[in-house]
Design a protein around this motif. Structure first.
Motif, mmCIF file in Angstrom:
data_model
loop_
_atom_site.group_PDB
_atom_site.id
_atom_site.type_symbol
_atom_site.label_atom_id
_atom_site.label_comp_id
_atom_site.label_asym_id
_atom_site.label_seq_id
_atom_site.Cartn_x
_atom_site.Cartn_y
_atom_site.Cartn_z
ATOM 1 N N ASN A 13 43.601 42.771 45.423
ATOM 2 C CA ASN A 13 42.483 43.657 44.511
ATOM 3 C C ASN A 13 41.996 42.754 43.589
ATOM 4 O O ASN A 13 41.143 43.098 42.981
ATOM 5 C CB ASN A 13 43.356 44.826 43.840
ATOM 6 N N GLU A 14 41.957 41.412 43.654
ATOM 7 C CA GLU A 14 41.256 40.634 42.777
ATOM 8 C C GLU A 14 39.933 40.114 43.355
ATOM 9 O O GLU A 14 39.508 40.279 44.578
ATOM 10 C CB GLU A 14 42.223 39.239 42.559
ATOM 11 N N ARG A 15 39.200 39.493 42.416
ATOM 12 C CA ARG A 15 37.607 39.243 43.009
ATOM 13 C C ARG A 15 37.779 37.853 42.589
ATOM 14 O O ARG A 15 38.226 37.084 41.741
ATOM 15 C CB ARG A 15 36.505 39.982 42.292
ATOM 16 N N PRO A 16 36.633 36.925 43.167
ATOM 17 C CA PRO A 16 36.253 35.699 42.855
ATOM 18 C C PRO A 16 36.007 35.384 41.264
ATOM 19 O O PRO A 16 35.279 36.382 40.953
ATOM 20 C CB PRO A 16 35.136 35.519 43.787
ATOM 21 N N GLY A 17 36.660 34.594 40.515
ATOM 22 C CA GLY A 17 36.585 34.203 39.172
ATOM 23 C C GLY A 17 37.834 35.073 38.486
ATOM 24 O O GLY A 17 37.889 34.745 37.273
ATOM 25 N N LEU A 18 38.424 35.903 39.345
ATOM 26 C CA LEU A 18 39.478 36.540 38.786
ATOM 27 C C LEU A 18 40.796 36.515 39.250
ATOM 28 O O LEU A 18 41.765 37.416 39.389
ATOM 29 C CB LEU A 18 39.293 38.155 38.422
ATOM 30 N N THR A 19 40.834 35.511 40.278
ATOM 31 C CA THR A 19 42.139 35.262 40.935
ATOM 32 C C THR A 19 43.035 35.154 40.082
ATOM 33 O O THR A 19 43.157 34.225 39.035
ATOM 34 C CB THR A 19 41.921 34.245 41.955
ATOM 35 N N GLY A 20 44.340 35.454 40.635
ATOM 36 C CA GLY A 20 45.480 35.005 39.882
ATOM 37 C C GLY A 20 45.893 36.343 38.362
ATOM 38 O O GLY A 20 46.880 36.418 37.868
ATOM 39 N N TRP A 137 43.565 30.370 41.652
ATOM 40 C CA TRP A 137 42.808 29.115 41.526
ATOM 41 C C TRP A 137 43.002 28.766 39.971
ATOM 42 O O TRP A 137 42.744 29.518 39.173
ATOM 43 C CB TRP A 137 41.480 29.478 42.032
ATOM 44 N N VAL A 138 43.149 27.498 39.652
ATOM 45 C CA VAL A 138 43.487 27.087 38.529
ATOM 46 C C VAL A 138 42.246 27.225 37.523
ATOM 47 O O VAL A 138 42.509 27.502 36.282
ATOM 48 C CB VAL A 138 44.032 25.562 38.648
ATOM 49 N N SER A 139 40.910 26.899 38.079
ATOM 50 C CA SER A 139 39.879 27.312 37.294
ATOM 51 C C SER A 139 39.672 28.598 36.738
ATOM 52 O O SER A 139 39.282 28.858 35.757
ATOM 53 C CB SER A 139 38.571 26.590 38.053
ATOM 54 N N ASP A 140 40.121 29.691 37.775
ATOM 55 C CA ASP A 140 40.174 31.208 37.267
ATOM 56 C C ASP A 140 41.139 31.114 36.313
ATOM 57 O O ASP A 140 41.045 31.812 35.107
ATOM 58 C CB ASP A 140 40.269 31.940 38.270
ATOM 59 N N LEU A 141 42.189 30.710 36.327
ATOM 60 C CA LEU A 141 43.350 30.716 35.345
ATOM 61 C C LEU A 141 43.115 30.119 33.963
ATOM 62 O O LEU A 141 43.419 30.634 33.046
ATOM 63 C CB LEU A 141 44.808 30.332 35.751
ATOM 64 N N GLN A 142 42.151 29.090 34.037
ATOM 65 C CA GLN A 142 41.774 28.218 32.740
ATOM 66 C C GLN A 142 40.885 29.146 31.916
ATOM 67 O O GLN A 142 40.727 28.895 30.864
ATOM 68 C CB GLN A 142 41.276 26.805 33.010
ATOM 69 N N THR A 143 40.155 29.951 32.638
ATOM 70 C CA THR A 143 38.962 30.298 31.948
ATOM 71 C C THR A 143 39.053 32.074 31.858
ATOM 72 O O THR A 143 38.030 32.688 31.094
ATOM 73 C CB THR A 143 37.643 29.960 32.754
ATOM 74 N N VAL A 144 39.791 32.857 32.283
ATOM 75 C CA VAL A 144 39.979 34.172 32.207
ATOM 76 C C VAL A 144 40.349 34.483 30.843
ATOM 77 O O VAL A 144 40.915 34.014 30.137
ATOM 78 C CB VAL A 144 41.184 34.767 33.271
#
Length: 480
Positions: A13-20, A137-144
């Motif tokens: 149910n996630e979207r790009p930019g909000l994975t994880g 994705w780590v980039s999403d986890l770093q910026t969420v």
């Protein structure tokens, strides 16, 4: 008694930019809520000799608590607090960011995980969100941001997306009264979580090669497989048992003497081979993984695997299938060996469609024939349906982090609490818990004349836990 709360929301149910995000929220839901102080979400259960756990999958997010039945009120109250009352203050989100990214890095320490989960799944699932990694994705986890997470949480954590399962020693009427007490005011306005996306039919083989530092080569084969509700799912369980030895859903090493073990391990081609049967709500994937020496010839290993799979389409016997059925049924029976396991199994199947799927699948496994297994093997392992990934280990080069890589690394490091407060003013401190906690037992500690130390803590309930600790660990080993 075990209480399990399962939300019909996962990484799908996630979207790009909000994975994880689903997994991140699972972590946050073990920190604190509006009425439960930091630490008491987990420590209170541990004080009573209980256990707790949680996990996130593609389809679901799950919380489980297990404690003496006298504390059922607290267990149900806790799950009500997890719905809509988890706090997403900036400091807590930053602290948990470190934990979530560290957990991902632990998985990434196995190059085969990065290759299979982050590369090959997306090659196999080009449209369906099952192709995205659960950890994100780590980039999403770093910026969420905290507001991103809280919005996702409030969208989906609602009564209409919840399956609450209670298993163990309790009075049914009293338990139902406690559910009414804590959940009758729960909102039922959660967003629907069902998916419309259908994965296009695969019409050609797909391959990837991933290179990097590592101590072993790895080959992963993914093929599209039926969902739990499909009439072919029992045959999938039996086919997997014929190839690798019987199990319920999940991943496990191939048993000694199984077809894959004989073809790959007994011949000396590989260190080990495993297979996985997923438990998906939508059409998913069946996996076979092979680990070998760093200088192994993966083409030779793939050829041996191909011969074993091709043979399964033609020469599987009635005797093999009968043995596989016994193994699968035994695995299902042995898995349900505790309140916690039964609560998890019932909730997962109800979350997918209905708990009645479980006995129907068990009954259907017993009716699978050798012809069913051969036909499914021919369908799943057709050359045009295969997705193959190779991990080829290479020596790790010395790296100096500069530019964007250095900036990303710095972004992953949580700021000190003082800096967080400056960036996010107005953080609200939650009120103290207002639920009266049962009294903790008086703990007695005595040392017998012979030196034996005995600690005792009487608790309500019918279970007794005994733990023995011997001070004879590695510290006592002789030098060398």
């Amino acid at each position: 008694v075990s209480v399990q709360a399962l939300y019909r929301v996962g990484s799908r149910n996630e979207r790009p930019g909000l994975t994880g995000a689903a997994h991140y929220i699972e972590h946050m839901a073990f920190r604190r809520t509006e009425r439960i102080n930091k630490g008491d979400l987990t420590n209170q259960v541990l004080r009573w000799g209980g256990r707790w756990s949680g996990y996130t999958s593609y389809d679901q997010t799950v919380y489980n608590q297990h404690a003496p039945s006298a504390y059922l009120d607290w267990l149900i109250f806790t799950e009500r607090q997890r719905m809509r009352h988890v706090l997403f203050d900036a400091e807590s989100v930053e602290l948990e960011r470190t934990s979530v990214i560290s957990e991902l890095r632990q998985y990434e320490n196995a190059p085969s995980y990065t290759m299979a989960e982050h590369r090959l799944r997306r090659a196999a699932m080009v449209a369906h969100p099952y192709g995205s990694p659960i950890m994100g994705w780590v980039s999403d986890l770093q910026t969420v941001t905290p507001s991103d997470l809280e919005r996702f949480y409030r969208d989906y954590y609602a009564a209409n997306n919840l399956v609450l399962t209670i298993v163990g020693r309790f009075d049914e009427a009293e338990a139902l009264a406690l559910v009414h007490k804590h959940f009758d005011d729960a909102p039922g306005d959660g967003r629907p979580t069902r998916l419309r996306t259908v994965e296009p039919e695969q019409s050609g083989a797909r391959r990837i090669v991933h290179r990097g530092p590592g101590s072993a080569s790895h080959l992963e084969l993914l093929v599209h497989a039926p969902p739990v509700s499909d009439a072919r799912y029992p045959a999938l369980l039996v086919l997997d048992a014929v190839l690798a030895g019987g199990k319920a859903e999940g991943r496990a090493a191939a048993r000694s003497g199984s077809r894959l073990n004989r073809a790959l391990v007994a011949t000396g081609l590989a260190y080990g081979v495993s297979s996985e049967v997923e438990l998906p709500e939508y059409p998913g994937l069946h996996a076979i993984g092979v680990s070998a020496a760093p200088d192994a010839d993966l083409a030779t290993i793939e050829a041996a695997l191909d011969r074993a799979l091709t043979a399964a389409t033609a020469d599987v016997t009635d005797a093999e299938v009968a043995a596989a059925i016994r193994q699968v049924l035994s695995a299902f029976a042995l898995r349900d060996d505790s309140n916690r396991a039964i609560a998890d199994r019932l909730a997962r199947f109800e979350g997918i469609g209905s708990y009645t799927l479980l006995p129907r699948i068990v009954d259907a496994v017993g009716q699978v024939s050798a012809a069913d297994v051969r036909a499914l093997a021919a369908e799943l392992f057709a050359a045009d349906r295969r997705n193959v990934g190779w991990f080829v280990p290479q020596d790790e080069p010395a790296m100096t982090m500069t530019g964007q890589g250095a900036a990303a690394s710095q972004a992953a490091t949580p700021a000190p609490p003082a800096e967080i407060a400056q960036r996010h003013p107005g953080t609200v401190t939650p009120p103290a818990a207002r639920l009266d906690l049962p009294e903790l037992p008086a703990i007695s500690l005595t040392t017998r004349p012979n030196g034996l130390t005995v600690g005792m803590a009487p608790l309500a309930g019918v279970l007794v836990h005994v733990r023995v600790r011997v001070e004879a660990g590695a510290l006592s080993d002789p030098s060398g």
